[in-house]
Each structure stands twice: as structure tokens, then as C-alpha cells.
Scaffold this active site. Structure first.
Site, PDB file in Angstrom:
ATOM      1  N   MET A 155      28.589   0.558  76.726  1.00 25.84           N
ATOM      2  CA  MET A 155      29.329   0.349  75.484  1.00 25.84           C
ATOM      3  C   MET A 155      30.303  -0.816  75.660  1.00 25.84           C
ATOM      4  O   MET A 155      31.050  -0.871  76.637  1.00 25.84           O
ATOM      5  CB  MET A 155      30.102   1.605  75.105  1.00 25.84           C
ATOM      6  CG  MET A 155      29.239   2.799  74.701  1.00 25.84           C
ATOM      7  SD  MET A 155      28.275   2.484  73.204  1.00 25.84           S
ATOM      8  CE  MET A 155      29.584   2.256  71.989  1.00 25.84           C
ATOM      9  N   GLY A 174      25.022  -4.439  64.662  1.00 27.63           N
ATOM     10  CA  GLY A 174      25.058  -3.899  63.311  1.00 27.63           C
ATOM     11  C   GLY A 174      25.302  -4.960  62.275  1.00 27.63           C
ATOM     12  O   GLY A 174      24.378  -5.512  61.671  1.00 27.63           O
ATOM     13  N   THR A 175      26.569  -5.286  62.073  1.00 29.37           N
ATOM     14  CA  THR A 175      26.962  -6.250  61.050  1.00 29.37           C
ATOM     15  C   THR A 175      26.292  -7.605  61.257  1.00 29.37           C
ATOM     16  O   THR A 175      25.896  -8.267  60.292  1.00 29.37           O
ATOM     17  CB  THR A 175      28.490  -6.427  61.053  1.00 29.37           C
ATOM     18  OG1 THR A 175      29.105  -5.137  60.913  1.00 29.37           O
ATOM     19  CG2 THR A 175      28.939  -7.326  59.921  1.00 29.37           C
ATOM     20  N   GLY A 191      32.083   1.535  63.825  1.00 24.56           N
ATOM     21  CA  GLY A 191      31.461   0.224  63.780  1.00 24.56           C
ATOM     22  C   GLY A 191      32.471  -0.868  63.480  1.00 24.56           C
ATOM     23  O   GLY A 191      33.600  -0.615  63.060  1.00 24.56           O
ATOM     24  N   GLY A 192      32.050  -2.113  63.712  1.00 20.24           N
ATOM     25  CA  GLY A 192      32.870  -3.258  63.337  1.00 20.24           C
ATOM     26  C   GLY A 192      34.003  -3.599  64.275  1.00 20.24           C
ATOM     27  O   GLY A 192      34.868  -4.406  63.929  1.00 20.24           O
ATOM     28  N   MET A 213      26.719  10.560  70.122  1.00 17.70           N
ATOM     29  CA  MET A 213      28.146  10.612  70.432  1.00 17.70           C
ATOM     30  C   MET A 213      28.637  12.003  70.076  1.00 17.70           C
ATOM     31  O   MET A 213      29.329  12.229  69.078  1.00 17.70           O
ATOM     32  CB  MET A 213      28.879   9.506  69.663  1.00 17.70           C
ATOM     33  CG  MET A 213      28.607   8.130  70.240  1.00 17.70           C
ATOM     34  SD  MET A 213      29.231   6.767  69.233  1.00 17.70           S
ATOM     35  CE  MET A 213      27.833   6.512  68.145  1.00 17.70           C
ATOM     36  N   HIS A 225      18.684   1.659  65.787  1.00 21.44           N
ATOM     37  CA  HIS A 225      19.726   2.384  66.502  1.00 21.44           C
ATOM     38  C   HIS A 225      20.427   3.330  65.532  1.00 21.44           C
ATOM     39  O   HIS A 225      21.057   2.894  64.566  1.00 21.44           O
ATOM     40  CB  HIS A 225      20.724   1.383  67.098  1.00 21.44           C
ATOM     41  CG  HIS A 225      21.722   1.979  68.031  1.00 21.44           C
ATOM     42  ND1 HIS A 225      21.425   2.272  69.347  1.00 21.44           N
ATOM     43  CD2 HIS A 225      23.028   2.325  67.851  1.00 21.44           C
ATOM     44  CE1 HIS A 225      22.501   2.769  69.940  1.00 21.44           C
ATOM     45  NE2 HIS A 225      23.482   2.816  69.052  1.00 21.44           N
ATOM     46  N   SER A 231      21.744  -1.604  64.429  1.00 17.05           N
ATOM     47  CA  SER A 231      22.489  -0.357  64.230  1.00 17.05           C
ATOM     48  C   SER A 231      22.618  -0.052  62.748  1.00 17.05           C
ATOM     49  O   SER A 231      23.253  -0.795  61.996  1.00 17.05           O
ATOM     50  CB  SER A 231      23.883  -0.474  64.850  1.00 17.05           C
ATOM     51  OG  SER A 231      24.642   0.674  64.530  1.00 17.05           O
ATOM     52  N   MET A 260      27.299  11.120  65.284  1.00 16.01           N
ATOM     53  CA  MET A 260      28.663  11.463  65.702  1.00 16.01           C
ATOM     54  C   MET A 260      29.017  12.855  65.183  1.00 16.01           C
ATOM     55  O   MET A 260      28.694  13.191  64.038  1.00 16.01           O
ATOM     56  CB  MET A 260      29.657  10.440  65.156  1.00 16.01           C
ATOM     57  CG  MET A 260      29.333   8.998  65.489  1.00 16.01           C
ATOM     58  SD  MET A 260      30.558   7.856  64.780  1.00 16.01           S
ATOM     59  CE  MET A 260      29.726   6.288  65.009  1.00 16.01           C
ATOM     60  N   HIS A 315      21.609   7.402  69.382  1.00 15.25           N
ATOM     61  CA  HIS A 315      22.803   7.373  70.219  1.00 15.25           C
ATOM     62  C   HIS A 315      23.663   8.582  69.874  1.00 15.25           C
ATOM     63  O   HIS A 315      24.290   8.636  68.816  1.00 15.25           O
ATOM     64  CB  HIS A 315      23.559   6.068  69.970  1.00 15.25           C
ATOM     65  CG  HIS A 315      24.795   5.907  70.793  1.00 15.25           C
ATOM     66  ND1 HIS A 315      25.711   4.900  70.561  1.00 15.25           N
ATOM     67  CD2 HIS A 315      25.286   6.610  71.847  1.00 15.25           C
ATOM     68  CE1 HIS A 315      26.696   5.003  71.435  1.00 15.25           C
ATOM     69  NE2 HIS A 315      26.466   6.039  72.216  1.00 15.25           N
ATOM     70  N   ASP A 322      23.231   6.112  65.061  1.00 12.22           N
ATOM     71  CA  ASP A 322      24.446   6.676  65.642  1.00 12.22           C
ATOM     72  C   ASP A 322      24.710   8.068  65.076  1.00 12.22           C
ATOM     73  O   ASP A 322      24.973   8.225  63.877  1.00 12.22           O
ATOM     74  CB  ASP A 322      25.645   5.775  65.345  1.00 12.22           C
ATOM     75  CG  ASP A 322      25.668   4.536  66.223  1.00 12.22           C
ATOM     76  OD1 ASP A 322      25.481   4.673  67.443  1.00 12.22           O
ATOM     77  OD2 ASP A 322      25.868   3.431  65.687  1.00 12.22           O
ATOM     78  N   ASP A 370      25.988  -2.204  73.379  1.00 10.55           N
ATOM     79  CA  ASP A 370      26.254  -1.750  72.016  1.00 10.55           C
ATOM     80  C   ASP A 370      27.733  -1.937  71.715  1.00 10.55           C
ATOM     81  O   ASP A 370      28.577  -1.374  72.405  1.00 10.55           O
ATOM     82  CB  ASP A 370      25.864  -0.268  71.883  1.00 10.55           C
ATOM     83  CG  ASP A 370      26.184   0.315  70.520  1.00 10.55           C
ATOM     84  OD1 ASP A 370      26.480  -0.451  69.583  1.00 10.55           O
ATOM     85  OD2 ASP A 370      26.114   1.556  70.384  1.00 10.55           O
ATOM     86  N   GLY A 371      28.016  -2.759  70.694  1.00 10.16           N
ATOM     87  CA  GLY A 371      29.389  -2.900  70.236  1.00 10.16           C
ATOM     88  C   GLY A 371      29.849  -4.329  70.132  1.00 10.16           C
ATOM     89  O   GLY A 371      30.053  -4.991  71.152  1.00 10.16           O
ATOM     90  N   GLY A 372      29.967  -4.829  68.913  1.00 10.56           N
ATOM     91  CA  GLY A 372      30.493  -6.168  68.706  1.00 10.56           C
ATOM     92  C   GLY A 372      29.578  -7.286  69.125  1.00 10.56           C
ATOM     93  O   GLY A 372      30.016  -8.433  69.274  1.00 10.56           O
ATOM     94  N   GLY A 387      32.344   5.400  68.402  1.00 12.20           N
ATOM     95  CA  GLY A 387      32.835   6.170  67.268  1.00 12.20           C
ATOM     96  C   GLY A 387      33.122   5.416  65.992  1.00 12.20           C
ATOM     97  O   GLY A 387      33.364   6.033  64.964  1.00 12.20           O
TER      98      GLY A 387
END
Length: 235
Positions: free
Chosen positions: A147, A203-204, A154-155, A77, A41, A16, A45, A75, A43, A181-183, A152
Site C-alpha cells: 500500500m 483509480g482516479t 481513495g484519492g 480491508m 480492483h 480501482s 471495507m 482487496h 475495495d 495501490d494508492g495514489g 480505507g
């Protein structure tokens, strides 16, 4: 890099870019591809469907110009997913993933996406049950996104209570690409892969890693082993 969706679930890692250095976005995408990323990826928004604003079609177009072979997993959003299909297609988007919660007619959006020669994905947020993805929607779409954080930002911390939705969808759609997607991190990839997700967004955990190549390879190994177990359990 891999740019096509397989009829059988295979490991696809989609870092991401929300966790990247936006000041060097094209270089960051090249760095990820060099380290084994299949997709990137992106994002998007709009400040309406989610409170934040990130990037739009003009930035994607610049990245595509700099990185012609990139597979942009976009993605969306956004509050009106139908509105932006043409812009993202013209910018070089490869896959357009919109939210189930943002439309009353997901099949219409999927048809529009495919008319512009992009792959179609549909996402569900943490509070949306997986059962809203009907057979008709799933068969029309190329990818399903679960999700594991609120869309909306990150992190955020991984929400394990979302993982059973992946398993429910995998049971119904054994050959479909299912993304999380997410964490997602080396600590949480195992449960995602074991539930049946084969497309991994992080991502991170990737952009911030000292060894992103090793992280990507580890994610792929987790997914491939899990998919082999899932396939064996059906025989």
C-alpha cells in the site's frame, strides 16, 4: 482479458472501481476492460479494519453476472479476513487479498482462499515493514500488495517512502506478482515500476482520464520496460 497469473512478472493493470460511478458499476467495469484493463480492483471495507464501508459480496455477485469474464482483484480491508472467504468466492471473486495486519495466522487465510479456488494476495499497510513477509508467506501467496497510501479511502497522496518496500520484496521474490495501490498516476508510475511492481492499481488516474486507454497503455509500457531492465540486471 487476461485472467491468469504468470510465472514471470508481467504488466497487469487493475483499475480501482472506488473511483468509478457506482451507479453504473457494471458498465464502468466493461468500459475499463474495453480500454485494456487486465483486472478490476474491488475495495471491500467493513467499517472496522478501516473506518469506511464500501461494497460487499452481493454487489460483486451482480457485477460478475453482468460481466462474466471479469477478473475481480478483491482487496479485503476487513478485520476478520477468514470470515469472508466463502462469501467472496461464491460471488465470483478471482483473487482475495487480505491484510497482514488483520490476522495472526496469514498462512491459514491463504490456505482457505486457495481451497475455494481463488488466487491469494497479502497486503501490507504503509507503516508495516516488508520484512514481515517471510519466505513461507510469500511462497504460499500468489501476490504481494504494498500500500502506498493508508487503506480505507481513495484519492490520497502517493507516499513515496513506501516504494523501497517494493524493491526489497522484488529482490527476494523475482518471479512474484507485486502490486502497488494508492495514489498511482502517470507522475508516480515510473518509481513504482522501477522498484519492481508489475501489478498497478489506479483509480482516479484511470477512471477520471479523458483517455483511459492511453493511461493504461502507458502504465503497461512503464512496467514492461522496467521488468526488462530488472531481468537484464540479473544476468
Amino acid at each position: 482479458m487476461t485472467t491468469s497469473l504468470s510465472s514471470k512478472p508481467r504488466a497487469i493493470i487493475s483499475p480501482s472501481v472506488l473511483a468509478s460511478n457506482f451507479g453504473q458499476l457494471s458498465a464502468e467495469c466493461k468500459r475499463m476492460i474495453k480500454n485494456g484493463a487486465d483486472w478490476l480492483h474491488m475495495d471491500v471495507m467493513d467499517g472496522h479494519f478501516v473506518p469506511n464501508i464500501t461494497m460487499g459480496a452481493p454487489i460483486l455477485k451482480c457485477v460478475k453476472k453482468d460481466v462474466p469474464d471479469i477478473f475481480m482483484d478483491v482487496h479485503m480491508m476487513v478485520a476478520d479476513p477468514l470470515r469472508w472467504v466463502d462469501d467472496i468466492a461464491d460471488a465470483g471473486g478471482s483473487l482475495y487479498c487480505f491484510h497482514y495486519e488483520a490476522t495472526d495466522n496469514p498462512l491459514e487465510v491463504i490456505a482457505k482462499i486457495k481451497s475455494r479456488k481463488m488466487k491469494a494476495g497479502i497486503a501490507i499497510s504503509p507503516d508495516t515493514p516488508s520484512e514481515v513477509i517471510t519466505d513461507e508467506i510469500a511462497h504460499a501467496a500468489d501476490m504481494l500488495l504494498v500500500m502506498t497510501v493508508q487503506p480505507g479511502q481513495g484519492g490520497q497522496k502517493f507516499r513515496a517512502e513506501c516504494v523501497p518496500k517494493v524493491a526489497e520484496l522484488r529482490a527476494r521474490f523475482p518471479d512474484k506478482d507485486i502490486e502497488v495501490d494508492g495514489g498511482v498516476s502517470p507522475d508516480t508510475i515510473g518509481c513504482c515500476a522501477d522498484a519492481g511492481s508489475n501489478v498497478i492499481v489506479a483509480g482516479t488516474a484511470i477512471f477520471g482520464a479523458q483517455d483511459p486507454e492511453g493511461v493504461i497503455a502507458g502504465f503497461k509500457d512503464n512496467v514492461n520496460k522496467a521488468q526488462a531492465r530488472i531481468a537484464a540486471s540479473r544476468t
